[in-house]
Design a protein around this motif. Structure first.
Motif, short mmCIF file in Angstrom:
data_model
loop_
_atom_site.label_atom_id
_atom_site.label_comp_id
_atom_site.label_asym_id
_atom_site.label_seq_id
_atom_site.Cartn_x
_atom_site.Cartn_y
_atom_site.Cartn_z
N LEU A 135 96.84 -36.40 13.48
CA LEU A 135 95.49 -36.86 12.96
C LEU A 135 95.97 -37.78 11.82
O LEU A 135 96.82 -37.67 11.05
CB LEU A 135 94.70 -35.68 12.29
N GLY A 136 95.23 -38.96 11.84
CA GLY A 136 95.24 -39.98 10.86
C GLY A 136 94.45 -39.82 9.63
O GLY A 136 93.28 -39.73 9.59
N LEU A 137 95.00 -39.54 8.26
CA LEU A 137 94.24 -39.07 7.21
C LEU A 137 93.98 -40.33 6.23
O LEU A 137 92.84 -40.22 5.55
CB LEU A 137 95.08 -37.87 6.43
N ASP B 189 100.44 -45.16 4.65
CA ASP B 189 100.01 -44.31 5.76
C ASP B 189 100.31 -42.86 5.58
O ASP B 189 101.28 -42.50 5.46
CB ASP B 189 100.63 -44.87 7.09
N LEU B 190 99.28 -41.99 5.71
CA LEU B 190 99.44 -40.53 5.64
C LEU B 190 98.82 -39.91 7.03
O LEU B 190 97.55 -40.08 7.36
CB LEU B 190 98.87 -40.05 4.67
N SER B 191 99.73 -39.24 7.72
CA SER B 191 99.01 -38.32 8.67
C SER B 191 99.58 -37.02 9.00
O SER B 191 100.54 -36.56 8.29
CB SER B 191 99.64 -39.08 10.33
N SER C 125 107.62 -21.49 18.53
CA SER C 125 107.72 -22.17 17.12
C SER C 125 106.80 -23.15 16.63
O SER C 125 106.29 -23.89 17.66
CB SER C 125 109.17 -22.68 16.76
N LEU C 126 106.31 -23.39 15.58
CA LEU C 126 105.23 -24.06 15.05
C LEU C 126 105.76 -24.92 14.09
O LEU C 126 106.53 -24.81 13.22
CB LEU C 126 104.15 -23.06 14.56
N LEU C 127 105.40 -26.57 14.26
CA LEU C 127 105.89 -27.41 13.64
C LEU C 127 104.33 -27.98 12.77
O LEU C 127 103.54 -28.43 13.76
CB LEU C 127 106.32 -28.75 14.42
N SER C 128 104.39 -27.80 11.60
CA SER C 128 103.21 -28.33 10.72
C SER C 128 103.71 -29.24 9.66
O SER C 128 104.52 -28.76 9.02
CB SER C 128 102.29 -27.15 10.21
N ALA C 129 103.45 -30.57 9.84
CA ALA C 129 104.01 -31.54 8.87
C ALA C 129 103.17 -32.52 8.63
O ALA C 129 102.30 -33.06 9.24
CB ALA C 129 105.23 -32.29 9.75
N LEU C 130 103.52 -33.05 7.26
CA LEU C 130 102.64 -34.49 6.75
C LEU C 130 103.75 -35.53 6.95
O LEU C 130 104.73 -35.13 6.78
CB LEU C 130 102.38 -34.17 5.39
N LYS C 131 103.18 -36.65 7.31
CA LYS C 131 104.21 -37.64 7.70
C LYS C 131 103.51 -38.92 6.64
O LYS C 131 102.35 -39.19 6.70
CB LYS C 131 104.11 -38.07 8.90
N TYR C 132 104.33 -39.38 5.50
CA TYR C 132 104.04 -40.56 4.64
C TYR C 132 104.67 -41.72 4.99
O TYR C 132 105.96 -41.65 5.17
CB TYR C 132 103.96 -40.02 3.27
N GLY C 133 104.15 -42.79 5.28
CA GLY C 133 104.66 -44.16 5.34
C GLY C 133 104.35 -45.00 4.40
O GLY C 133 103.31 -45.36 3.74
#
Length: 203
Positions: free
Chosen positions: A108-110, A117-119, A145-153
């Motif tokens: 999801l693009g936030l 950029d934050l997703s 396994s669960l991957l839950s992550a914030l990605k900041y650019g």
């Protein structure tokens, strides 16, 4: 490596675009490998400059992926673009590492501005070992396994040309923070995914 493709594009009178790559067939005779890929794009379907797309890829005996998503640059009073994508990836590594992997992901693009950029990425991964011959490292990761992550650019581009710059500089940084779910199966990490810098000074 050779490739065969059959593209198609249709434009309606209302400004809507329909484009599709019906068949994309890359193959390598030396490696004896091939894959089938198909994609479909719909532009400006609802009149907001929106883009809807879906794709399917199948690699013989190893990888298959199905994904679909959309992006809307401007929607009513919302200043930031809206984007989302869901995908299903299956990989067969029995010939090389004796395991199979399947991952269901949601992105999801936030936030998206000129420099930031934050997703948010959520992925549910399953590893199986049908042959019971995988290494100890792989066996420790079997199951879910669960991957839950914030990605900041973060990016700055002051170059006079992105293709052939003669003056200016650019900087791009991407950081991921994983393990946001309070779950023991959630992977926790902080990773600097990429860090790039360009300086152009040509007299």
């Amino acid at each position: 490596m050779s490739m065969v493709g059959i593209p198609a594009q249709i434009r309606s009178g209302k400004g809507n675009d329909f484009s599709a790559m019906l068949i994309q067939f890359p193959f390598d005779l030396q490696a004896r490998s091939w894959s089938l890929e198909g994609s479909l794009k719909l532009k400006n379907l609802f009149g907001y400059g929106d883009l809807w797309d879906g794709s399917v890829a199948y690699g013989w005996g190893q990888t298959s992926e199905v994904s679909t998503g959309f992006s809307i640059p401007r929607f009513k009073g919302i200043s930031t673009p809206l984007s989302a994508r869901i995908s299903l990836l299956s990989q067969d590594w029995l010939k090389f590492s004796s395991y199979k992997e399947q991952a269901l992901g949601l992105s999801l693009g936030l936030l998206s501005t000129g420099n930031h950029d934050l997703s948010y990425n959520l992925s549910w991964r399953t590893l199986t070992d049908p042959s019971q011959m995988s290494s100890h490292t792989v066996r420790r990761q079997l199951g879910h396994s669960l991957l839950s992550a914030l990605k900041y650019g973060f990016r700055i581009d002051q170059r006079d040309s992105p293709m052939r710059p003669t003056r200016g500089h650019a900087f791009v940084s991407t950081t991921q923070i994983g393990g946001l779910f309070p779950d023991l199966r959630s992977l926790r990490f902080i990773r600097q995914a990429s860090l790039r810098c360009w300086i152009a000074e040509i007299d």
